[in-house]
Design an enzyme around this catalytic site. Structure first.
Site, short mmCIF file in Angstrom:
data_model
loop_
_atom_site.label_atom_id
_atom_site.label_comp_id
_atom_site.label_asym_id
_atom_site.label_seq_id
_atom_site.Cartn_x
_atom_site.Cartn_y
_atom_site.Cartn_z
N ASP A 4 0.89 -1.18 0.00
CA ASP A 4 0.00 0.00 0.00
C ASP A 4 0.93 1.22 0.00
OD1 ASP A 4 -0.78 0.41 3.54
OD2 ASP A 4 0.92 -0.59 2.60
N ASP A 9 6.87 1.42 2.65
CA ASP A 9 6.74 0.41 1.58
C ASP A 9 7.80 0.64 0.52
OD1 ASP A 9 3.90 1.04 2.70
OD2 ASP A 9 3.67 -0.92 1.78
N GLU A 159 -2.62 -2.96 15.03
CA GLU A 159 -1.60 -2.41 14.11
C GLU A 159 -2.34 -2.04 12.81
OE1 GLU A 159 -0.93 -4.49 11.30
OE2 GLU A 159 0.27 -2.85 10.47
N HIS A 234 10.87 1.36 9.87
CA HIS A 234 10.96 0.52 8.68
C HIS A 234 10.22 -0.81 8.87
CE1 HIS A 234 14.55 3.10 8.97
NE2 HIS A 234 14.44 3.24 7.67
N ASP A 236 8.08 -2.39 7.02
CA ASP A 236 8.06 -3.24 5.81
C ASP A 236 9.48 -3.66 5.40
OD1 ASP A 236 5.34 -1.36 4.24
OD2 ASP A 236 5.33 -2.89 5.81
O1 RIB Z 1 1.66 -0.70 10.76
C1 RIB Z 1 2.65 -0.52 9.78
C2 RIB Z 1 2.18 -0.99 8.45
O2 RIB Z 1 1.05 -0.21 8.03
C3 RIB Z 1 3.24 -0.79 7.35
O3 RIB Z 1 3.06 -1.77 6.35
C4 RIB Z 1 2.88 0.57 6.81
O4 RIB Z 1 3.35 0.75 5.48
C5 RIB Z 1 1.38 0.51 6.85
O5 RIB Z 1 0.93 -0.20 5.69
CA CA Z 2 2.75 -1.02 4.02
#
Ligand code: RIB
Ligand code: CA
Length: 317
Positions: A4, A9, A159, A234, A236
């Site tokens: 996303d 990302d 999250e 970071h 991802d």
């Molecule tokens: O909670 C963090 C996640 O949510 C990561 O992947 C960030 O890019 C968002 O998509």
């Molecule tokens: Ca993400």
């Protein structure tokens, strides 16, 4: 890779695009951090600036399975990439829908694909509906999402990726994939570069180091305002670093994970049964949901120093 695409990302995508030996076959895009069109644009721009315009990009779900989309513009900026006002990418997305692309690739490369899922799991859940045998065809599913008995980053329980589409997360985590889960607490503990740790990158002055600082600018500002500290997280990228080098994972456990989707208060909460109290016949107790066996390899800690080295190598390239 399913993304996303916002700042973190992008950083993760640069690992997959630039690391020797990693063959990134496709990027599929879902709405999450930003609206679908913006996430697609950010993805196209990233593969172009990385000099990898041949990597196909597929647009997917523009909203969660059953809910209104909740974005994270407040973290990543209006464009999701630090309000950088990049010029439009020349590259276009493929005509095929992301869900079809996931199913096609899983069948064409049966038993060989590793899927890096770093967005709300909407595309993966839809691909499962299209091809219920997907778990047997995908060698390994890496999921950035949830929190292991730890505060969420959207609500105290949830999250972001699991909060945006808890139904998709519940479906995917129970589908029988060979799943490795990289929850938010790993990022907080081992995936943030603070102030002085960013200096070497700030002094690098390469195309990708400048791009990295630009796309993460808004998220860095958010961290400063929210936590009164200078840093870039970071969530991802630290997962993709593990995909590249599994030695990045320094602590892990094989536990039962499930995701709440029926509660207003705790939707998106990831239950991680680290004590196995819900396993069959555990100590003779009968507990709600008994018989829940381990269904995920859950990362607990990562090698931050190794991550910093890998990040520097990617951005210097
Ligand atoms: O909670 C963090 C996640 O949510 C990561 O992947 C960030 O890019 C968002 O998509
Ligand atoms: Ca993400």
């Amino acid at each position: 890779m399913d993304a996303d695409t916002a700042g973190d990302d992008v950083t993760s995508m640069l690992f997959a695009l630039k690391w020797p030996g990693i063959d990134l076959l496709a990027v599929t895009v879902a709405a999450g951090n930003v609206y679908l069109d913006q996430a697609v644009e950010n993805t196209l721009y990233t593969v172009e600036i990385a000099g990898r315009s041949e990597v196909p990009v597929y647009a997917g779900a523009d909203r969660p399975l059953m809910r209104e989309l909740v974005t994270a513009h407040y973290v990543h900026g209006e464009d999701g990439v630090g309000n950088s006002d990049f010029p439009p990418a020349k590259k276009q997305p493929e005509a095929e829908h992301a869900v079809e692309a996931i199913v096609d690739h899983a069948n064409r490369y049966a038993g060989q694909l590793e899927v890096i899922a770093q967005a709300p799991l909407t595309n993966i859940a839809l691909a499962l509906a299209r091809d219920p045998d997907l778990p047997s065809k995908i060698k390994r599913l890496w999921i950035m999402g949830g929190a292991n008995n730890f505060m969420g980053n959207v609500t105290p329980a949830a999250e972001f990726n699991f909060y945006v589409d808890p139904e998709a997360a519940h479906i995917v985590i129970n589908a029988g994939f060979n799943t490795t889960l990289v929850p938010w607490d790993v990022c907080l503990k081992d995936g943030i570069l603070y102030g002085d740790e960013l200096r070497p990158i700030e002094e690098m002055h390469t195309t990708l180091s400048e791009f990295y600082l630009s796309v993460n600018r808004a998220a860095r500002e958010f961290i400063r305002l929210e936590y009164d500290v200078d840093g870039i997280s970071h969530p991802d990228a630290i997962m993709t670093a593990m995909v590249i080098d599994e030695a990045m994972i320094t602590e892990r456990g094989n536990w039962h994970v499930d995701v709440e989707y029926r509660s207003d208060l705790t939707a998106g909460y990831s239950v991680v049964d680290t004590l196995g109290v819900m396993q069959k016949g555990r100590a003779g107790r009968r507990v709600p949901g008994e018989g829940r066996e381990p269904n995920a390899d859950v990362v607990v800690r990562a090698d931050k120093e190794r991550f910093k080295q890998m990040l520097a190598r990617v951005l210097a390239s």
